[in-house]
Write a protein that holds these residues in place. Structure first.
Motif, PDB file in Angstrom:
ATOM      1  N   GLY A  14       0.787  -1.220   0.000  1.00  0.00           N
ATOM      2  CA  GLY A  14       0.000   0.000   0.000  1.00  0.00           C
ATOM      3  C   GLY A  14       0.819   1.270   0.000  1.00  0.00           C
ATOM      4  N   SER A  16       4.130   3.832  -1.147  1.00  0.00           N
ATOM      5  CA  SER A  16       4.605   4.365  -2.422  1.00  0.00           C
ATOM      6  C   SER A  16       6.122   4.496  -2.417  1.00  0.00           C
ATOM      7  N   VAL A  61       0.693  -2.847 -13.952  1.00  0.00           N
ATOM      8  CA  VAL A  61       0.989  -1.625 -13.209  1.00  0.00           C
ATOM      9  C   VAL A  61       0.094  -0.455 -13.599  1.00  0.00           C
ATOM     10  N   ARG A  64      -1.418   2.327 -11.231  1.00  0.00           N
ATOM     11  CA  ARG A  64      -0.646   2.388  -9.982  1.00  0.00           C
ATOM     12  C   ARG A  64       0.713   3.051 -10.187  1.00  0.00           C
ATOM     13  N   PHE A  65       1.345   2.809 -11.313  1.00  0.00           N
ATOM     14  CA  PHE A  65       2.671   3.358 -11.592  1.00  0.00           C
ATOM     15  C   PHE A  65       2.568   4.462 -12.639  1.00  0.00           C
ATOM     16  N   MET A  80       5.642   4.791  -7.998  1.00  0.00           N
ATOM     17  CA  MET A  80       4.944   3.536  -7.751  1.00  0.00           C
ATOM     18  C   MET A  80       4.039   3.711  -6.534  1.00  0.00           C
ATOM     19  N   ASN A  81       2.760   3.622  -6.749  1.00  0.00           N
ATOM     20  CA  ASN A  81       1.769   3.743  -5.676  1.00  0.00           C
ATOM     21  C   ASN A  81       1.059   2.415  -5.453  1.00  0.00           C
ATOM     22  N   SER A  82       0.416   2.306  -4.322  1.00  0.00           N
ATOM     23  CA  SER A  82      -0.355   1.097  -3.990  1.00  0.00           C
ATOM     24  C   SER A  82       0.472  -0.163  -4.234  1.00  0.00           C
ATOM     25  N   LEU A  83       1.667  -0.163  -3.720  1.00  0.00           N
ATOM     26  CA  LEU A  83       2.565  -1.291  -3.958  1.00  0.00           C
ATOM     27  C   LEU A  83       2.028  -2.577  -3.345  1.00  0.00           C
ATOM     28  N   LYS A  84       2.299  -3.664  -4.050  1.00  0.00           N
ATOM     29  CA  LYS A  84       1.866  -4.986  -3.624  1.00  0.00           C
ATOM     30  C   LYS A  84       3.093  -5.873  -3.405  1.00  0.00           C
ATOM     31  N   ASP A  87       5.043  -6.861  -6.375  1.00  0.00           N
ATOM     32  CA  ASP A  87       5.893  -5.863  -7.037  1.00  0.00           C
ATOM     33  C   ASP A  87       7.347  -5.982  -6.587  1.00  0.00           C
TER      34      ASP A  87
END
Length: 119
Positions: A14, A16, A61, A64-65, A80-84, A87
């Motif tokens: 979640g 960044s 991505v 999100r990216f 990079m946002n909302s990373l999982k 990733d």
């Protein structure tokens, strides 16, 4: 020619991160610049690319990216946002005069920067 990537680190799901890739030895203003990644045990895969006003993203991505460039600094970024957790990978920057070649087998590669996303 050198492409120097930075900005990786350990974050939680979640969060960044913003990766940067500064180029030297050549001006890439008119060329494509982009990002790939390689997760442990997997092949390197395309993430995003930019040339002039065109941008391309891998489906995983999109939304999100965001790839952006500062041509005055000869630098490309990857927000990079909302990373999982999926990733998690070593992220590589790349460049090539041809956008199509950039997305497949670019001429110029930078060293990687490691991104780890914990769950």
């Amino acid at each position: 020619v050198q492409l120097q990537a930075s900005g990786g680190g350990l974050v939680q799901a979640g969060d960044s991160l913003r990766l940067s890739c500064a180029a030297s030895g050549r001006t890439f203003t008119y060329d494509g610049m982009g990002w790939f990644r390689q997760a442990p045990g997997k092949e390197r895969e395309f993430v995003a690319a930019s040339k002039w006003s065109e941008t391309y993203y891998a489906n995983f991505v999109k939304g999100r990216f965001t790839i952006s460039r500062d041509n005055a600094k000869n630098t490309v970024y990857l927000q990079m946002n909302s990373l999982k957790p999926e990733d998690t990978a070593v992220y590589y920057c790349a460049a090539d005069p041809s956008l199509s070649r950039l997305r497949g087998n670019p001429n110029y590669w930078g060293q990687g920067t490691e991104v780890t996303v914990s769950s």
